[in-house]
Design a protein around this motif. Structure first.
Motif, PDB file in Angstrom:
ATOM      1  N   PRO A 378       0.804  -1.232   0.000  1.00 40.27           N
ATOM      2  CA  PRO A 378       0.000   0.000   0.000  1.00 40.27           C
ATOM      3  C   PRO A 378       0.832   1.275   0.000  1.00 40.27           C
ATOM      4  O   PRO A 378       0.522   2.228  -0.719  1.00 40.27           O
ATOM      5  N   LYS A 379       1.916   1.292   0.790  1.00 41.41           N
ATOM      6  CA  LYS A 379       2.727   2.522   0.876  1.00 41.41           C
ATOM      7  C   LYS A 379       3.306   2.910  -0.482  1.00 41.41           C
ATOM      8  O   LYS A 379       3.280   4.071  -0.877  1.00 41.41           O
ATOM      9  N   ALA A 380       3.830   1.912  -1.197  1.00 37.01           N
ATOM     10  CA  ALA A 380       4.446   2.192  -2.506  1.00 37.01           C
ATOM     11  C   ALA A 380       3.412   2.696  -3.501  1.00 37.01           C
ATOM     12  O   ALA A 380       3.676   3.641  -4.272  1.00 37.01           O
ATOM     13  N   VAL A 381       2.237   2.088  -3.498  1.00 36.97           N
ATOM     14  CA  VAL A 381       1.188   2.490  -4.446  1.00 36.97           C
ATOM     15  C   VAL A 381       0.717   3.911  -4.150  1.00 36.97           C
ATOM     16  O   VAL A 381       0.579   4.750  -5.058  1.00 36.97           O
ATOM     17  N   ILE A 382       0.482   4.203  -2.870  1.00 36.06           N
ATOM     18  CA  ILE A 382       0.023   5.552  -2.508  1.00 36.06           C
ATOM     19  C   ILE A 382       1.091   6.592  -2.857  1.00 36.06           C
ATOM     20  O   ILE A 382       0.783   7.672  -3.373  1.00 36.06           O
ATOM     21  N   SER A 383       2.351   6.279  -2.592  1.00 35.37           N
ATOM     22  CA  SER A 383       3.445   7.219  -2.907  1.00 35.37           C
ATOM     23  C   SER A 383       3.532   7.505  -4.405  1.00 35.37           C
ATOM     24  O   SER A 383       3.717   8.650  -4.827  1.00 35.37           O
ATOM     25  N   ALA A 384       3.379   6.449  -5.216  1.00 30.40           N
ATOM     26  CA  ALA A 384       3.459   6.621  -6.670  1.00 30.40           C
ATOM     27  C   ALA A 384       2.303   7.476  -7.181  1.00 30.40           C
ATOM     28  O   ALA A 384       2.495   8.357  -8.042  1.00 30.40           O
ATOM     29  N   ILE A 385       1.112   7.246  -6.657  1.00 28.62           N
ATOM     30  CA  ILE A 385      -0.054   8.034  -7.084  1.00 28.62           C
ATOM     31  C   ILE A 385       0.093   9.487  -6.624  1.00 28.62           C
ATOM     32  O   ILE A 385      -0.197  10.426  -7.381  1.00 28.62           O
ATOM     33  N   GLU A 386       0.573   9.665  -5.412  1.00 29.98           N
ATOM     34  CA  GLU A 386       0.795  11.023  -4.920  1.00 29.98           C
ATOM     35  C   GLU A 386       1.757  11.782  -5.842  1.00 29.98           C
ATOM     36  O   GLU A 386       1.495  12.934  -6.233  1.00 29.98           O
ATOM     37  N   ALA A 387       2.876  11.142  -6.207  1.00 24.46           N
ATOM     38  CA  ALA A 387       3.874  11.792  -7.073  1.00 24.46           C
ATOM     39  C   ALA A 387       3.265  12.151  -8.428  1.00 24.46           C
ATOM     40  O   ALA A 387       3.477  13.258  -8.959  1.00 24.46           O
ATOM     41  N   ASN A 388       2.472  11.234  -8.969  1.00 17.69           N
ATOM     42  CA  ASN A 388       1.856  11.441 -10.273  1.00 17.69           C
ATOM     43  C   ASN A 388       0.928  12.660 -10.273  1.00 17.69           C
ATOM     44  O   ASN A 388       1.026  13.549 -11.131  1.00 17.69           O
ATOM     45  N   TYR A 389       0.019  12.728  -9.274  1.00 23.90           N
ATOM     46  CA  TYR A 389      -0.976  13.799  -9.271  1.00 23.90           C
ATOM     47  C   TYR A 389      -0.411  15.119  -8.738  1.00 23.90           C
ATOM     48  O   TYR A 389      -0.922  16.193  -9.058  1.00 23.90           O
ATOM     49  N   ARG A 390       0.660  15.030  -7.958  1.00 21.09           N
ATOM     50  CA  ARG A 390       1.344  16.253  -7.551  1.00 21.09           C
ATOM     51  C   ARG A 390       1.950  16.939  -8.795  1.00 21.09           C
ATOM     52  O   ARG A 390       1.888  18.151  -8.945  1.00 21.09           O
ATOM     53  N   GLU A 391       2.532  16.099  -9.675  1.00 19.76           N
ATOM     54  CA  GLU A 391       3.128  16.618 -10.926  1.00 19.76           C
ATOM     55  C   GLU A 391       2.080  17.298 -11.800  1.00 19.76           C
ATOM     56  O   GLU A 391       2.380  18.221 -12.546  1.00 19.76           O
ATOM     57  N   GLN A 392       0.828  16.819 -11.685  1.00 20.84           N
ATOM     58  CA  GLN A 392      -0.256  17.405 -12.485  1.00 20.84           C
ATOM     59  C   GLN A 392      -0.786  18.705 -11.880  1.00 20.84           C
ATOM     60  O   GLN A 392      -1.724  19.302 -12.406  1.00 20.84           O
ATOM     61  N   GLY A 393      -0.192  19.115 -10.752  1.00 22.27           N
ATOM     62  CA  GLY A 393      -0.584  20.383 -10.142  1.00 22.27           C
ATOM     63  C   GLY A 393      -1.546  20.249  -8.981  1.00 22.27           C
ATOM     64  O   GLY A 393      -2.111  21.255  -8.521  1.00 22.27           O
ATOM     65  N   GLY A 394      -1.754  19.024  -8.498  1.00 21.62           N
ATOM     66  CA  GLY A 394      -2.652  18.819  -7.372  1.00 21.62           C
ATOM     67  C   GLY A 394      -2.067  19.357  -6.074  1.00 21.62           C
ATOM     68  O   GLY A 394      -0.868  19.284  -5.829  1.00 21.62           O
ATOM     69  N   ARG A 395      -2.930  19.922  -5.237  1.00 17.83           N
ATOM     70  CA  ARG A 395      -2.528  20.409  -3.920  1.00 17.83           C
ATOM     71  C   ARG A 395      -2.616  19.250  -2.930  1.00 17.83           C
ATOM     72  O   ARG A 395      -3.667  18.618  -2.806  1.00 17.83           O
ATOM     73  N   LEU A 442      -8.271   6.433 -11.266  1.00 17.80           N
ATOM     74  CA  LEU A 442      -7.483   6.101 -10.074  1.00 17.80           C
ATOM     75  C   LEU A 442      -7.490   4.599  -9.792  1.00 17.80           C
ATOM     76  O   LEU A 442      -6.457   4.023  -9.436  1.00 17.80           O
ATOM     77  N   LEU A 443      -8.630   3.965  -9.978  1.00 17.73           N
ATOM     78  CA  LEU A 443      -8.702   2.513  -9.763  1.00 17.73           C
ATOM     79  C   LEU A 443      -7.813   1.770 -10.757  1.00 17.73           C
ATOM     80  O   LEU A 443      -7.140   0.789 -10.402  1.00 17.73           O
ATOM     81  N   ALA A 444      -7.811   2.232 -12.002  1.00 17.72           N
ATOM     82  CA  ALA A 444      -6.949   1.609 -13.015  1.00 17.72           C
ATOM     83  C   ALA A 444      -5.473   1.796 -12.664  1.00 17.72           C
ATOM     84  O   ALA A 444      -4.656   0.883 -12.825  1.00 17.72           O
ATOM     85  N   GLU A 445      -5.138   2.975 -12.186  1.00 17.68           N
ATOM     86  CA  GLU A 445      -3.758   3.263 -11.785  1.00 17.68           C
ATOM     87  C   GLU A 445      -3.343   2.390 -10.594  1.00 17.68           C
ATOM     88  O   GLU A 445      -2.222   1.857 -10.551  1.00 17.68           O
ATOM     89  N   MET A 446      -4.253   2.206  -9.632  1.00 14.24           N
ATOM     90  CA  MET A 446      -3.971   1.349  -8.476  1.00 14.24           C
ATOM     91  C   MET A 446      -3.722  -0.091  -8.926  1.00 14.24           C
ATOM     92  O   MET A 446      -2.812  -0.764  -8.457  1.00 14.24           O
ATOM     93  N   GLU A 447      -4.555  -0.545  -9.865  1.00 16.71           N
ATOM     94  CA  GLU A 447      -4.409  -1.907 -10.372  1.00 16.71           C
ATOM     95  C   GLU A 447      -3.086  -2.089 -11.111  1.00 16.71           C
ATOM     96  O   GLU A 447      -2.382  -3.081 -10.947  1.00 16.71           O
ATOM     97  N   ARG A 448      -2.734  -1.090 -11.930  1.00 12.83           N
ATOM     98  CA  ARG A 448      -1.473  -1.157 -12.680  1.00 12.83           C
ATOM     99  C   ARG A 448      -0.265  -1.216 -11.734  1.00 12.83           C
ATOM    100  O   ARG A 448       0.652  -2.005 -11.909  1.00 12.83           O
ATOM    101  N   LEU A 449      -0.299  -0.374 -10.713  1.00 15.02           N
ATOM    102  CA  LEU A 449       0.825  -0.303  -9.760  1.00 15.02           C
ATOM    103  C   LEU A 449       0.908  -1.534  -8.855  1.00 15.02           C
ATOM    104  O   LEU A 449       1.929  -1.811  -8.258  1.00 15.02           O
TER     105      LEU A 449
END
Length: 451
Positions: A378-395, A442-449
């Protein structure tokens, strides 16, 4: 070695008799007194078949350690909270496993003023003390029964203006838990007609374990609402510290929208004040609280965190989308009875249907509801998603898990404390299609990761 696996982060839960039994309960009672120093303790128990024996053994242990026991008998968790604070006791213990399977049981513990006892403030110490030898106190504690029902019912009625109430038909599904006992007492003071479903307290759970959050457990309430043309339906879990709502069409209402409705109703009474909410879904709550002159305050999810934050802020109300609702005048504790009384009052005062109150909020802030996925890391998946959406300008906010916000949509991802599960919540501003698209993304991204 004794099996102490029933000790969890916030309470005790386990199978009977393998993980929790009268012998262990007696030792827990002794350890509770040794660790807390309590001299006067409330004990109550739920409708489970094993509860009376476990509560008796617990009381024996408390008394052997020198504490006086005040037994309020068969009740809900919130009555232990109420009695502990109302009668100014040193602590309280509720024997319950809430919505767990029927061969389980457990305990919820509080200290003075019904402050929760969790793993970080005494529960682990009690667990460790259970393993040590005990000697009896020089003077055994006393035992007496205490009827707290009348005082509790009077307190509940103090949250509403009974003079403003009008006749309503309300479906009340106790799920064969303990809530029916309270409805029978409240009924004498209210102009409502109650249609009682699975009403009798029965620890055999003939209609399944009372847990309305499971979709398969909702049909009995929904069908009764439609058949009886009721104004709303209410269903509770076994120890009725959570209540769930159905509108006049039998539709189950997500707990998120109830938080906003209750905050609005409460702030109308108080004229302002702080409202605590969890970070999973927020925009609807923020909107309603600010519009009603209140101050929204975000807290980490979980009753111990919410209750502490409520005390810190002297908040009038706190709500979680998981159907836990907390009230300052209820010792900052959660109640499954106060919420439905407030909603019924709102229906009477406004003349509106429950669906009309909720529909506008769902339209303004469509939400996914909580979606759980089993994830190996879980930690790795959440970290990867956080990095991805932070890059897209998410707060990014990390009050609980990670929340990422854009102008027109947001999401929260958090790990379960107890299993390799990641919980996702998504919401948007007035755009259901966007919310659904982002949820799928997001669900697809979670599944991929997770591969």
């Amino acid at each position: 070695m004794m099996d102490l696996s029933c000790f969890k982060a916030y309470d005790l839960r386990g199978q009977v008799p393998e993980q929790l039994n009268p012998d262990l309960a007696e030792r827990i009672g002794r350890a509770y007194v040794d660790v807390t120093g309590a001299k006067k303790v409330i004990v109550g128990y739920d409708i489970r078949l094993s509860s009376p024996d476990i509560a008796t053994a617990l009381s024996d242990g408390l008394r052997a350690a020198g504490a006086n026991v005040y037994d309020i008998g068969l009740c809900g968790t919130e009555q232990v909270y109420f009695a502990t604070s109302h009668y100014e006791m040193d602590g309280g213990i509720m024997v319950t496993a809430s919505h767990n399977p029927k061969n389980h049981n457990g305990m919820k513990m509080v200290g003075p003023e019904s402050r929760p006892i969790s793993s970080d403030n005494g529960l682990n110490d009690i667990r460790d003390r259970v393993l040590e030898p005990f000697t009896d106190a020089s003077e055994q504690g006393s035992y007496e029964t205490l009827d707290a029902m009348d005082a509790y019912v009077e307190h509940l009625l103090g949250y509403i203006d009974t003079a403003s109430l009008k006749p309503l038909t309300i479906v009340a599904n106790a799920g064969n838990g303990g809530a029916g006992l309270v409805i029978d007492q409240l009924e004498k003071h209210l102009p409502f007609r109650f249609v009682k479903v699975h009403h009798e307290a029965d620890g055999n759970f003939p209609n399944g374990v009372p847990n309305p959050i499971l979709p398969e457990n909702r049909s009995a309430t929904a069908e009764a609402v439609v058949a009886q043309q009721a104004a709303m339906g209410i269903a509770w879990d076994g120890d009725y510290d959570r209540c769930f709502f159905f509108d006049e069409n039998g539709r189950f209402i997500e707990g998120y929208y109830i938080v906003g409705l209750l905050a609005d109703q409460f702030l109308r009474k108080t004229g302002g004040g702080a409202v605590i909410h969890d970070p999973r879904l927020t925009w609807n709550t923020l909107d309603l609280v600010q519009a009603a002159g209140g101050t929204p305050v975000e807290s980490k999810t979980g009753h111990a965190f919410i209750k502490q934050r409520m005390r810190d802020e002297d908040a009038v109300y706190g709500g979680e989308m998981s159907a836990h609702h907390y009230f300052r005048d209820f010792a900052y504790c959660d109640s499954g009875m106060i919420p439905w009384l407030l909603v019924a009052e709102r229906l009477c005062q406004s003349g509106q249907t429950l669906s009309s109150l909720i529909d506008a909020r769902i339209e303004a802030y469509p939400a996914s509801g909580e979606i759980n996925r089993t994830i190996a890391d879980p930690k790795a998946v959440i970290s990867a998603i956080e990095a991805n959406y932070r890059e897209q300008g998410g707060r990014v906010s990390k009050v609980d898990g990670v929340s990422i916000e854009f102008d027109d949509w947001r999401f929260n991802l958090r790990m379960s404390n107890t299993e390799p599960v990641v919980r996702l919540n998504v919401e948007a501003r007035g755009d259901k299609a966007l919310m659904e698209a982002k949820t799928e993304e997001l669900l697809a991204e979670m599944e991929r990761l997770n591969r």
